[in-house]
Design a protein around this motif. Structure first.
Motif, PDB file in Angstrom:
ATOM      1  N   VAL A  86     -12.369  44.234 -49.555  1.00 52.29           N
ATOM      2  CA  VAL A  86     -12.977  43.002 -50.068  1.00 52.29           C
ATOM      3  C   VAL A  86     -13.935  43.338 -51.206  1.00 52.29           C
ATOM      4  CG1 VAL A  86     -14.588  41.129 -49.496  1.00 52.29           C
ATOM      5  CG2 VAL A  86     -12.723  41.688 -47.939  1.00 52.29           C
ATOM      6  N   ASP A  87     -13.879  42.558 -52.282  1.00 55.80           N
ATOM      7  CA  ASP A  87     -14.758  42.777 -53.438  1.00 55.80           C
ATOM      8  C   ASP A  87     -15.954  41.827 -53.454  1.00 55.80           C
ATOM      9  OD1 ASP A  87     -13.150  44.803 -54.971  1.00 55.80           O
ATOM     10  OD2 ASP A  87     -11.667  43.203 -54.818  1.00 55.80           O
ATOM     11  N   GLY A  88     -15.869  40.737 -52.743  1.00 49.85           N
ATOM     12  CA  GLY A  88     -16.972  39.786 -52.733  1.00 49.85           C
ATOM     13  C   GLY A  88     -16.839  38.804 -51.584  1.00 49.85           C
ATOM     14  N   ILE A  89     -17.961  38.284 -51.150  1.00 53.46           N
ATOM     15  CA  ILE A  89     -17.983  37.330 -50.036  1.00 53.46           C
ATOM     16  C   ILE A  89     -18.609  36.025 -50.514  1.00 53.46           C
ATOM     17  CG2 ILE A  89     -18.938  36.842 -47.747  1.00 53.46           C
ATOM     18  CD1 ILE A  89     -18.864  39.892 -47.258  1.00 53.46           C
ATOM     19  N   ILE A  90     -17.877  34.944 -50.329  1.00 49.47           N
ATOM     20  CA  ILE A  90     -18.402  33.616 -50.623  1.00 49.47           C
ATOM     21  C   ILE A  90     -18.664  32.921 -49.292  1.00 49.47           C
ATOM     22  CG2 ILE A  90     -17.923  31.347 -51.612  1.00 49.47           C
ATOM     23  CD1 ILE A  90     -16.254  32.739 -53.758  1.00 49.47           C
ATOM     24  N   GLU A  91     -19.912  32.598 -49.036  1.00 49.80           N
ATOM     25  CA  GLU A  91     -20.297  31.902 -47.814  1.00 49.80           C
ATOM     26  C   GLU A  91     -20.499  30.432 -48.143  1.00 49.80           C
ATOM     27  OE1 GLU A  91     -24.032  31.761 -44.616  1.00 49.80           O
ATOM     28  OE2 GLU A  91     -23.971  33.304 -46.172  1.00 49.80           O
ATOM     29  N   VAL A  92     -19.906  29.561 -47.339  1.00 49.68           N
ATOM     30  CA  VAL A  92     -20.086  28.119 -47.513  1.00 49.68           C
ATOM     31  C   VAL A  92     -20.921  27.599 -46.352  1.00 49.68           C
ATOM     32  CG1 VAL A  92     -18.938  25.890 -47.867  1.00 49.68           C
ATOM     33  CG2 VAL A  92     -17.817  27.995 -48.633  1.00 49.68           C
ATOM     34  N   HIS A  93     -21.925  26.777 -46.674  1.00 49.41           N
ATOM     35  CA  HIS A  93     -22.798  26.237 -45.632  1.00 49.41           C
ATOM     36  C   HIS A  93     -23.160  24.791 -45.979  1.00 49.41           C
ATOM     37  CE1 HIS A  93     -25.207  26.969 -42.054  1.00 49.41           C
ATOM     38  NE2 HIS A  93     -26.212  26.335 -42.611  1.00 49.41           N
ATOM     39  N   ASP A  94     -23.633  24.061 -44.990  1.00 52.40           N
ATOM     40  CA  ASP A  94     -24.016  22.661 -45.167  1.00 52.40           C
ATOM     41  C   ASP A  94     -25.411  22.594 -45.781  1.00 52.40           C
ATOM     42  OD1 ASP A  94     -24.863  19.922 -44.717  1.00 52.40           O
ATOM     43  OD2 ASP A  94     -23.295  19.756 -43.200  1.00 52.40           O
ATOM     44  N   ALA A  95     -25.535  21.900 -46.920  1.00 50.69           N
ATOM     45  CA  ALA A  95     -26.817  21.823 -47.634  1.00 50.69           C
ATOM     46  C   ALA A  95     -27.898  21.120 -46.825  1.00 50.69           C
ATOM     47  CB  ALA A  95     -26.619  21.087 -48.968  1.00 50.69           C
ATOM     48  N   ARG A  96     -27.508  20.340 -45.818  1.00 47.09           N
ATOM     49  CA  ARG A  96     -28.499  19.605 -45.014  1.00 47.09           C
ATOM     50  C   ARG A  96     -29.180  20.496 -43.984  1.00 47.09           C
ATOM     51  NH1 ARG A  96     -24.472  15.130 -42.906  1.00 47.09           N
ATOM     52  NH2 ARG A  96     -23.213  17.042 -42.777  1.00 47.09           N
ATOM     53  N   ILE A  97     -28.583  21.674 -43.715  1.00 46.93           N
ATOM     54  CA  ILE A  97     -29.152  22.597 -42.726  1.00 46.93           C
ATOM     55  C   ILE A  97     -29.210  24.011 -43.323  1.00 46.93           C
ATOM     56  CG2 ILE A  97     -28.662  21.363 -40.572  1.00 46.93           C
ATOM     57  CD1 ILE A  97     -25.963  22.868 -40.467  1.00 46.93           C
ATOM     58  N   PRO A  98     -30.035  24.216 -44.356  1.00 48.62           N
ATOM     59  CA  PRO A  98     -30.068  25.538 -45.013  1.00 48.62           C
ATOM     60  C   PRO A  98     -30.535  26.663 -44.097  1.00 48.62           C
ATOM     61  CG  PRO A  98     -31.893  24.147 -45.754  1.00 48.62           C
ATOM     62  CD  PRO A  98     -30.978  23.269 -44.964  1.00 48.62           C
ATOM     63  N   HIS A  99     -31.205  26.319 -43.012  1.00 44.67           N
ATOM     64  CA  HIS A  99     -31.649  27.322 -42.042  1.00 44.67           C
ATOM     65  C   HIS A  99     -30.773  27.308 -40.789  1.00 44.67           C
ATOM     66  CE1 HIS A  99     -34.285  29.667 -39.378  1.00 44.67           C
ATOM     67  NE2 HIS A  99     -34.093  28.707 -38.484  1.00 44.67           N
ATOM     68  N   SER A 100     -30.586  26.146 -40.205  1.00 45.57           N
ATOM     69  CA  SER A 100     -29.897  26.033 -38.916  1.00 45.57           C
ATOM     70  C   SER A 100     -28.448  26.485 -39.006  1.00 45.57           C
ATOM     71  CB  SER A 100     -29.936  24.578 -38.420  1.00 45.57           C
ATOM     72  OG  SER A 100     -31.256  24.174 -38.150  1.00 45.57           O
ATOM     73  N   GLY A 101     -28.073  27.336 -38.066  1.00 48.94           N
ATOM     74  CA  GLY A 101     -26.679  27.737 -37.945  1.00 48.94           C
ATOM     75  C   GLY A 101     -26.251  28.884 -38.827  1.00 48.94           C
ATOM     76  N   ARG A 102     -27.051  29.238 -39.831  1.00 47.41           N
ATOM     77  CA  ARG A 102     -26.638  30.347 -40.703  1.00 47.41           C
ATOM     78  C   ARG A 102     -26.607  31.620 -39.871  1.00 47.41           C
ATOM     79  NH1 ARG A 102     -28.831  32.100 -45.602  1.00 47.41           N
ATOM     80  NH2 ARG A 102     -26.779  33.033 -45.827  1.00 47.41           N
ATOM     81  N   ASN A 103     -25.448  32.243 -39.902  1.00 48.22           N
ATOM     82  CA  ASN A 103     -25.187  33.382 -39.037  1.00 48.22           C
ATOM     83  C   ASN A 103     -25.798  34.650 -39.628  1.00 48.22           C
ATOM     84  OD1 ASN A 103     -24.051  35.371 -37.400  1.00 48.22           O
ATOM     85  ND2 ASN A 103     -22.194  34.189 -37.077  1.00 48.22           N
TER      86      ASN A 103
END
Length: 342
Positions: free
Chosen positions: A43-60
């Motif tokens: 892998v050359d790069g990682i794109i993480e997608v997350h919900d903008a409404r919870i920038p802290h909650s749930g981020r692994n």
């Protein structure tokens, strides 16, 4: 004089066994994490997608520590920014970069993104990946990108947008409204010829143990984890009402539910809404209001943005900003003392 409604300062999690309500770490998540780790060398790069409404909650955080670790280019897309409070979009980016300074963060709405914005977005992401050291993959012509994140935040939507816009092909990844649609790492999908770029989707991966009740309920409100016990939907709806009141978002839910004043009690809200929507059910040969179904409807409307743009982690961002201000003031005070002593 009309008496103002008083609201709860905190939600009562003590009276409910919230950990028993939320037990959702399917086997495919564990397998997905292992597959990701095994594929990291290619892998050359990682794109993480997350919900903008919870920038802290749930981020692994495990995902970041175990997969990125500062060695691979890491780009974070905060999706669904059209549903988040616009006053907190930049604060979210500042918060994340204070925790992970090497991560590039962008916010967008993949559901409504146009050709020009998607081209610019992907160009920025690709530039960072192409300009980063490739070490053992320096002799390889193609670039492999993995798209990851928690469930139901728009990973497959992102890949489909790339494929449709750049490769001129029909959607290739299954997209659904329920979390957990993608169950395993997908095959490589070519989305660019010059340079040759492939992307792979991954199953949504949560931490095996959620950190707090607040975080868990925010994931439920954003549909990042499913409501497994339908009969407990009134508690989740009550938490949603608690946040709407806490963040001063009363006007739209009052209008939608035809209330004369804001309420700190979910029951009158659900009763009013059940009457409006004719949400009924047969109980022992008698027809009555279906408050469970109404609660699920209320939760869905919160998630859709019917009651306004909301950043569920607003309190966390505010706390971080206050800490920063306090540190700045403390530094100024100490600097003044040092100067006077000199």
């Amino acid at each position: 004089m009309k008496q103002l409604t008083t609201f709860r300062n905190q939600f009562d999690f003590q009276s409910i066994r919230w950990k028993d309500m939320i037990r959702w770490f399917p086997g495919h998540m564990h397998r997905g994490m292992k597959d990701l780790e095994q594929s990291l060398s290619t892998v050359d790069g990682i794109i993480e997608v997350h919900d903008a409404r919870i920038p802290h909650s749930g981020r692994n955080t495990q995902l970041y520590q175990r997969l990125v670790g500062g060695h691979k280019p890491h780009v974070l897309i905060l999706n669904k920014s059209d549903l988040a409070d616009p006053n907190y979009l930049n604060k979210s980016i500042e918060y994340i970069q204070s925790e992970q300074p090497n991560t590039q963060v962008v916010h967008t709405s993949l559901a409504s993104i146009d050709m020009k914005e998607m081209t610019n977005l992907f160009g920025r992401l690709l530039q960072q990946i192409v300009e980063s050291p490739r070490y053992t993959r320096s002799s390889t012509v193609e670039y492999n990108i993995v798209v990851c994140g928690i469930p139901n935040v728009g990973k497959s939507t992102f890949i489909n947008k790339l494929r449709n816009l750049f490769a001129n092909k029909a959607s290739c990844e299954q997209v659904g409204a329920s979390p957990g649609v993608t169950r395993k790492m997908s095959e490589k999908v070519k989305i660019s010829n010059r340079p040759k770029v492939f992307v792979r989707d991954t199953p949504g991966i949560l931490e095996p143990r959620l950190k707090s009740a607040d975080e868990s309920f925010r994931l439920l409100l954003t549909n990042s984890i499913p409501i497994q016990q339908r009969e407990l939907s009134d508690i989740i709806a009550d938490y949603g009402l608690f946040l709407l009141n806490k963040y001063d978002k009363q006007r739209l839910y009052m209008k939608y539910c035809e209330l004369d004043k804001p309420s700190d009690d979910i029951l009158p809200v659900l009763l009013s809404l059940a009457k409006i929507k004719h949400c009924t059910q047969i109980y022992r040969d008698k027809r009555g209001y279906d408050l469970t179904g109404t609660a699920l409807h209320f939760i869905n409307e919160i998630n859709k943005g019917t009651f306004g743009q909301i950043t569920f982690d607003q309190d966390i961002l505010d706390e971080k900003e206050n800490e920063k201000l306090n540190d700045t003031n403390l530094f100024k005070t100490n600097s003044g003392r040092i100067k006077r002593s000199i």
